[in-house]
Write an enzyme that holds these catalytic residues in place. Structure first.
Site, PDB file in Angstrom:
ATOM      1  N   LEU A   1      -9.539  10.480 -25.780  1.00 16.03           N
ATOM      2  CA  LEU A   1      -7.830  11.265 -24.236  1.00 16.03           C
ATOM      3  C   LEU A   1      -7.661  12.048 -24.848  1.00 16.03           C
ATOM      4  O   LEU A   1      -7.692  12.161 -26.128  1.00 16.03           O
ATOM      5  CB  LEU A   1      -7.361   9.592 -24.523  1.00 16.03           C
ATOM      6  CG  LEU A   1      -7.490   8.332 -23.979  1.00 16.03           C
ATOM      7  CD1 LEU A   1      -5.811   7.674 -24.391  1.00 16.03           C
ATOM      8  CD2 LEU A   1      -7.454   8.754 -22.413  1.00 16.03           C
ATOM      9  N   ASP A   2      -7.101  13.414 -24.038  1.00 16.73           N
ATOM     10  CA  ASP A   2      -6.440  13.906 -24.912  1.00 16.73           C
ATOM     11  C   ASP A   2      -4.692  14.019 -25.520  1.00 16.73           C
ATOM     12  O   ASP A   2      -4.248  12.685 -25.524  1.00 16.73           O
ATOM     13  CB  ASP A   2      -5.777  15.347 -23.482  1.00 16.73           C
ATOM     14  CG  ASP A   2      -5.316  16.511 -24.048  1.00 16.73           C
ATOM     15  OD1 ASP A   2      -5.965  17.661 -24.633  1.00 16.73           O
ATOM     16  OD2 ASP A   2      -4.180  16.692 -22.991  1.00 16.73           O
ATOM     17  N   LYS A   3      -4.612  14.363 -26.204  1.00 15.75           N
ATOM     18  CA  LYS A   3      -3.844  13.958 -27.226  1.00 15.75           C
ATOM     19  C   LYS A   3      -3.074  13.890 -26.903  1.00 15.75           C
ATOM     20  O   LYS A   3      -2.171  12.795 -27.091  1.00 15.75           O
ATOM     21  CB  LYS A   3      -3.889  15.919 -27.919  1.00 15.75           C
ATOM     22  CG  LYS A   3      -2.454  15.912 -29.182  1.00 15.75           C
ATOM     23  CD  LYS A   3      -2.140  17.145 -29.577  1.00 15.75           C
ATOM     24  CE  LYS A   3      -0.150  16.944 -30.654  1.00 15.75           C
ATOM     25  NZ  LYS A   3      -0.313  18.449 -31.469  1.00 15.75           N
TER      26      LYS A   3
END
Length: 354
Positions: A177-179
């Site tokens: 997942l993106d940060k």
């Protein structure tokens, strides 16, 4: 919460399993798996004799010849930092050597060499058994060590919780997942489980559903079926690229959950797992995710209070809510669901009142 048409559930059973992927899925056929480093953080002191053949060489040049596994730029930094001494004295990189000197160098591992180590990082565990672990990832947590984020990642936390996963590629992680995207993720605890999860991702049988707050009024449910690749000018971004040999197929489905005066709450489902897929796809059709600092809408021309609220949110309004998969041990479908985080619930309530 502002009437958003989503049932909230605090029960996380093994009947189904929710996961949202915002970054590229891992594929062993496409990506080499780095091995986990052990004791790489220790300093190592080496003593080197400067041969007469290096007479007249600058210190940085001679050191590069004596330590060929280290780049000259890195060695130059070490010299300037005082980690290198010649006959017990600190020298400058450009100092000429006569030959016969003794160089003492203190070598430290690079950040990327110490990235795969265990760290005591609190994890929000939704479920754990002998084969898998399901996590509710908070905003701000990087999944996998990389440039600028070599410590404090989910991978480091998984290594601490289950040291045995050090033997697995990426400590059992199969997707990212993106940060600043919150929500549910799954990681494997055994090689067999990891292979089963990767195969589900490749077969697109692992289902991912997100909740996204977009700016604009989305009239009907729909899909975006457009290839995504690295932006041709800004290499830190992704973009929809037509007629490009480097772009990869990508498909996102979206369903309208709630409309407000200026915004729409969507449920987005992924058929693929490309980097920044939902963010790029929704921007491409004119409905960017609210507050997204990279792909989001303009903040000019809107009320100061509204603008400040969006800027204070300081991340894309996206949450990986559900992940459905077949459990590696028994093959039965499981659903894991992560409740919408408080900051996103508050933002939805805010736009509902505009």
């Amino acid at each position: 919460m502002g009437g958003v048409g989503i049932e909230e559930s605090s029960c996380h059973t093994l009947e189904m399993i929710p996961v949202d992927l915002e970054e590229e899925d891992y594929s062993p056929s496409e990506r080499p798996f780095p091995t986990v480093a052990h004791d790489a953080s220790k300093e190592k002191k080496v003593v080197l004799e400067v041969s007469l053949s290096l007479a007249g060489f600058r210190l940085d040049q001679a050191l590069a010849a004596l330590l060929p596994d280290y780049s000259r730029s890195r060695l130059t930094v070490m010299i300037k930092d005082g980690a290198v001494q010649v006959d017990g004295m600190q020298m400058q990189p450009k100092t000429k050597l006569l030959g016969g000197e003794t160089i003492t160098a203190t070598l430290t591992a690079r950040a990327e060499e110490t990235a795969f180590i265990a760290e005591d990082i609190p994890l929000d565990i939704m479920h754990e058994d002998d084969a898998i672990i399901v996590i509710n990832k908070p905003a701000g947590m990087v999944v996998h060590p990389g440039s600028g984020n070599w410590t404090g990642t989910l991978l480091n936390g998984l290594l601490y919780r289950n040291p045995a996963v050090a033997s697995l590629p990426r400590a059992g992680i199969v997707h990212r997942l993106d940060k600043d995207t919150t929500g549910v993720m799954v990681a494997a605890k055994t090689e067999a489980a990891q292979l089963a999860l990767v195969r589900q991702l490749q077969a697109r049988t692992m289902k991912r559903q997100y909740v996204a707050l977009v700016r604009g009024l989305v009239k009907t449910d729909g899909e975006v079926d457009e290839p995504i690749g690295r932006h041709p000018r800004d290499r830190t971004k992704m973009a929809v690229l037509q007629d490009s040999v480097v772009a990869k197929p990508a498909k996102t489905y979206y369903r309208v959950m709630e409309r407000f005066q200026y915004h729409t709450v969507l449920e987005c489902s992924l058929d693929t797992g490309r980097t920044h897929q939902i963010r790029v796809h929704m921007q491409s059709v004119g409905f960017p995710l609210e507050a997204d600092p990279v792909y989001g809408p303009s903040m000019t021309g809107i009320d100061a209070e509204v603008r400040n609220t969006f800027r204070a949110f300081n991340r894309q309004a996206l949450h990986a809510r559900k992940l459905t998969l077949d459990h590696p041990l028994d093959g039965k479908p499981r659903l894991f669901e992560a409740p919408i985080p408080e900051d996103l619930r508050d933002l939805i309530d805010f736009v509902a009142g505009l």
